[in-house]
Design a protein around this motif. Structure first.
Motif, PDB file in Angstrom:
ATOM      1  N   MET A   1       0.839  -1.172   0.000  1.00  0.00           N
ATOM      2  CA  MET A   1       0.000   0.000   0.000  1.00  0.00           C
ATOM      3  C   MET A   1       0.886   1.238   0.000  1.00  0.00           C
ATOM      4  N   PHE A   2       0.699   2.092  -0.968  1.00  0.00           N
ATOM      5  CA  PHE A   2       1.496   3.309  -1.101  1.00  0.00           C
ATOM      6  C   PHE A   2       0.884   4.450  -0.307  1.00  0.00           C
ATOM      7  N   ILE A   3       1.729   5.155   0.421  1.00  0.00           N
ATOM      8  CA  ILE A   3       1.337   6.371   1.125  1.00  0.00           C
ATOM      9  C   ILE A   3       2.336   7.433   0.703  1.00  0.00           C
ATOM     10  N   SER A   4       1.867   8.536   0.207  1.00  0.00           N
ATOM     11  CA  SER A   4       2.754   9.591  -0.278  1.00  0.00           C
ATOM     12  C   SER A   4       3.621  10.137   0.844  1.00  0.00           C
ATOM     13  N   PRO A   5       4.937  10.269   0.590  1.00  0.00           N
ATOM     14  CA  PRO A   5       5.822  10.816   1.626  1.00  0.00           C
ATOM     15  C   PRO A   5       5.670  12.327   1.740  1.00  0.00           C
ATOM     16  N   MET A   6       6.105  12.858   2.866  1.00  0.00           N
ATOM     17  CA  MET A   6       6.143  14.306   3.025  1.00  0.00           C
ATOM     18  C   MET A   6       7.337  14.815   2.222  1.00  0.00           C
ATOM     19  N   ILE A  31      18.128   7.563  -3.486  1.00  0.00           N
ATOM     20  CA  ILE A  31      16.789   7.569  -4.078  1.00  0.00           C
ATOM     21  C   ILE A  31      15.784   7.497  -2.939  1.00  0.00           C
ATOM     22  N   ARG A  32      14.821   8.398  -2.943  1.00  0.00           N
ATOM     23  CA  ARG A  32      13.775   8.412  -1.917  1.00  0.00           C
ATOM     24  C   ARG A  32      13.021   7.096  -1.989  1.00  0.00           C
ATOM     25  N   LEU A  33      12.807   6.480  -0.850  1.00  0.00           N
ATOM     26  CA  LEU A  33      12.174   5.171  -0.824  1.00  0.00           C
ATOM     27  C   LEU A  33      11.274   5.053   0.393  1.00  0.00           C
ATOM     28  N   LEU A  34      10.133   4.428   0.199  1.00  0.00           N
ATOM     29  CA  LEU A  34       9.233   4.079   1.291  1.00  0.00           C
ATOM     30  C   LEU A  34       9.297   2.573   1.476  1.00  0.00           C
ATOM     31  N   VAL A  35       9.467   2.156   2.714  1.00  0.00           N
ATOM     32  CA  VAL A  35       9.431   0.737   3.052  1.00  0.00           C
ATOM     33  C   VAL A  35       8.110   0.510   3.773  1.00  0.00           C
ATOM     34  N   SER A  36       7.265  -0.312   3.184  1.00  0.00           N
ATOM     35  CA  SER A  36       5.920  -0.517   3.688  1.00  0.00           C
ATOM     36  C   SER A  36       5.691  -1.980   4.034  1.00  0.00           C
ATOM     37  N   LYS A  37       5.098  -2.213   5.197  1.00  0.00           N
ATOM     38  CA  LYS A  37       4.686  -3.576   5.537  1.00  0.00           C
ATOM     39  C   LYS A  37       3.221  -3.547   5.934  1.00  0.00           C
ATOM     40  N   MET A  38       2.391  -3.907   4.981  1.00  0.00           N
ATOM     41  CA  MET A  38       0.980  -4.100   5.278  1.00  0.00           C
ATOM     42  C   MET A  38       0.760  -5.614   5.388  1.00  0.00           C
ATOM     43  N   ASP A  39       0.879  -6.325   4.277  1.00  0.00           N
ATOM     44  CA  ASP A  39       0.824  -7.785   4.302  1.00  0.00           C
ATOM     45  C   ASP A  39       2.235  -8.368   4.248  1.00  0.00           C
ATOM     46  N   ARG A  40       3.109  -7.704   3.487  1.00  0.00           N
ATOM     47  CA  ARG A  40       4.519  -8.103   3.372  1.00  0.00           C
ATOM     48  C   ARG A  40       5.328  -6.860   3.057  1.00  0.00           C
ATOM     49  N   ARG A  42       7.109  -4.196   1.047  1.00  0.00           N
ATOM     50  CA  ARG A  42       7.089  -3.649  -0.311  1.00  0.00           C
ATOM     51  C   ARG A  42       7.858  -2.331  -0.292  1.00  0.00           C
ATOM     52  N   LEU A  43       8.523  -2.053  -1.404  1.00  0.00           N
ATOM     53  CA  LEU A  43       9.332  -0.846  -1.533  1.00  0.00           C
ATOM     54  C   LEU A  43       8.758   0.023  -2.642  1.00  0.00           C
ATOM     55  N   TYR A  44       8.623   1.331  -2.366  1.00  0.00           N
ATOM     56  CA  TYR A  44       8.043   2.261  -3.320  1.00  0.00           C
ATOM     57  C   TYR A  44       8.924   3.501  -3.448  1.00  0.00           C
ATOM     58  N   THR A  45       9.007   4.032  -4.671  1.00  0.00           N
ATOM     59  CA  THR A  45       9.627   5.337  -4.858  1.00  0.00           C
ATOM     60  C   THR A  45       8.614   6.394  -4.453  1.00  0.00           C
ATOM     61  N   HIS A  47       7.222   8.367  -6.245  1.00  0.00           N
ATOM     62  CA  HIS A  47       6.246   8.515  -7.329  1.00  0.00           C
ATOM     63  C   HIS A  47       5.318   7.307  -7.433  1.00  0.00           C
ATOM     64  N   ASN A  48       5.283   6.486  -6.389  1.00  0.00           N
ATOM     65  CA  ASN A  48       4.413   5.323  -6.306  1.00  0.00           C
ATOM     66  C   ASN A  48       4.785   4.215  -7.289  1.00  0.00           C
ATOM     67  N   ASN A  49       6.060   4.101  -7.609  1.00  0.00           N
ATOM     68  CA  ASN A  49       6.528   2.969  -8.409  1.00  0.00           C
ATOM     69  C   ASN A  49       7.007   1.890  -7.454  1.00  0.00           C
ATOM     70  N   GLU A  50       6.408   0.724  -7.542  1.00  0.00           N
ATOM     71  CA  GLU A  50       6.870  -0.357  -6.678  1.00  0.00           C
ATOM     72  C   GLU A  50       8.182  -0.902  -7.227  1.00  0.00           C
ATOM     73  N   VAL A  51       9.207  -0.930  -6.383  1.00  0.00           N
ATOM     74  CA  VAL A  51      10.545  -1.367  -6.796  1.00  0.00           C
ATOM     75  C   VAL A  51      11.060  -2.492  -5.897  1.00  0.00           C
ATOM     76  N   THR A  52      10.147  -3.231  -5.312  1.00  0.00           N
ATOM     77  CA  THR A  52      10.504  -4.290  -4.377  1.00  0.00           C
ATOM     78  C   THR A  52      11.503  -5.272  -4.985  1.00  0.00           C
ATOM     79  N   SER A  53      11.297  -5.661  -6.221  1.00  0.00           N
ATOM     80  CA  SER A  53      12.169  -6.661  -6.844  1.00  0.00           C
ATOM     81  C   SER A  53      13.577  -6.131  -7.131  1.00  0.00           C
ATOM     82  N   LEU A  54      13.748  -4.824  -7.154  1.00  0.00           N
ATOM     83  CA  LEU A  54      15.070  -4.261  -7.447  1.00  0.00           C
ATOM     84  C   LEU A  54      16.034  -4.324  -6.274  1.00  0.00           C
ATOM     85  N   PHE A  55      15.503  -4.431  -5.072  1.00  0.00           N
ATOM     86  CA  PHE A  55      16.348  -4.409  -3.881  1.00  0.00           C
ATOM     87  C   PHE A  55      16.035  -5.587  -2.957  1.00  0.00           C
ATOM     88  N   PRO A  56      16.334  -6.811  -3.396  1.00  0.00           N
ATOM     89  CA  PRO A  56      16.011  -7.972  -2.565  1.00  0.00           C
ATOM     90  C   PRO A  56      16.722  -7.961  -1.215  1.00  0.00           C
TER      91      PRO A  56
END
Length: 147
Positions: A1-6, A31-40, A42-45, A47-56
């Motif tokens: 789940m993406f939440i826009s950063p401040m 690179i600005r990154l959000l680390v989110s754990k709702m169900d698992r 997930r990593l987001y830029t 701009h709401n681009n999910e980049v989880t697979s780029l940074f295992p």
């Protein structure tokens, strides 16, 4: 789940200022990154681009469900200095897998509660409790005190 950063905001007239209610922190070239754990995890830029697979290497973190960290992913080179150009090479490359570090500087949600309305110093305290630091995850506040 993406939440826009401040995001940064300009000071009046875009001039430097000094205030008791202001905190200055080091700028890391990453690179600005959000680390989110709702169900698992997930990593987001920003701009709401999910980049989880780029940074295992960033998937191994013990976060409480409902927690969202705000920070930057950096790649360090000589003597631990962040290098933006190398970070961009790593970000765009499918082959280059030099490991990155996430530097957390704020917390947006903690255990399912939106904490963005809290004063920054209280969010920094929550950030200290949100995760255990490792080679891949550090708190900007702790890193700032070390440097």
């Amino acid at each position: 789940m993406f939440i826009s950063p401040m995001l940064l905001q300009y000071a009046e007239n875009n001039l430097p200022f000094d205030s008791e209610s202001t905190r200055c922190e080091l700028k890391f070239d990453g690179i600005r990154l959000l680390v989110s754990k709702m169900d698992r995890i997930r990593l987001y830029t920003r701009h709401n681009n999910e980049v989880t697979s780029l940074f295992p290497e960033l998937l191994d973190i013990d976060l409480s469900a409902g927690t969202v960290l705000d920070g930057e992913v950096i790649l360090t080179v000589d003597q631990g200095k962040p290098d933006f150009e190398e970070m961009m090479i790593r970000y765009k490359s499918k082959r280059d897998k030099i490991k990155v570090t996430f530097v957390a500087f704020d917390i947006i949600k903690y255990k399912g509660i939106d904490v963005t309305g809290l004063p920054l110093h209280k969010r920094k305290d929550l950030l200290e409790d949100a995760f255990v630091e490792s080679l891949r995850y550090v708190s900007k506040w702790k890193l700032h005190r070390i440097l």
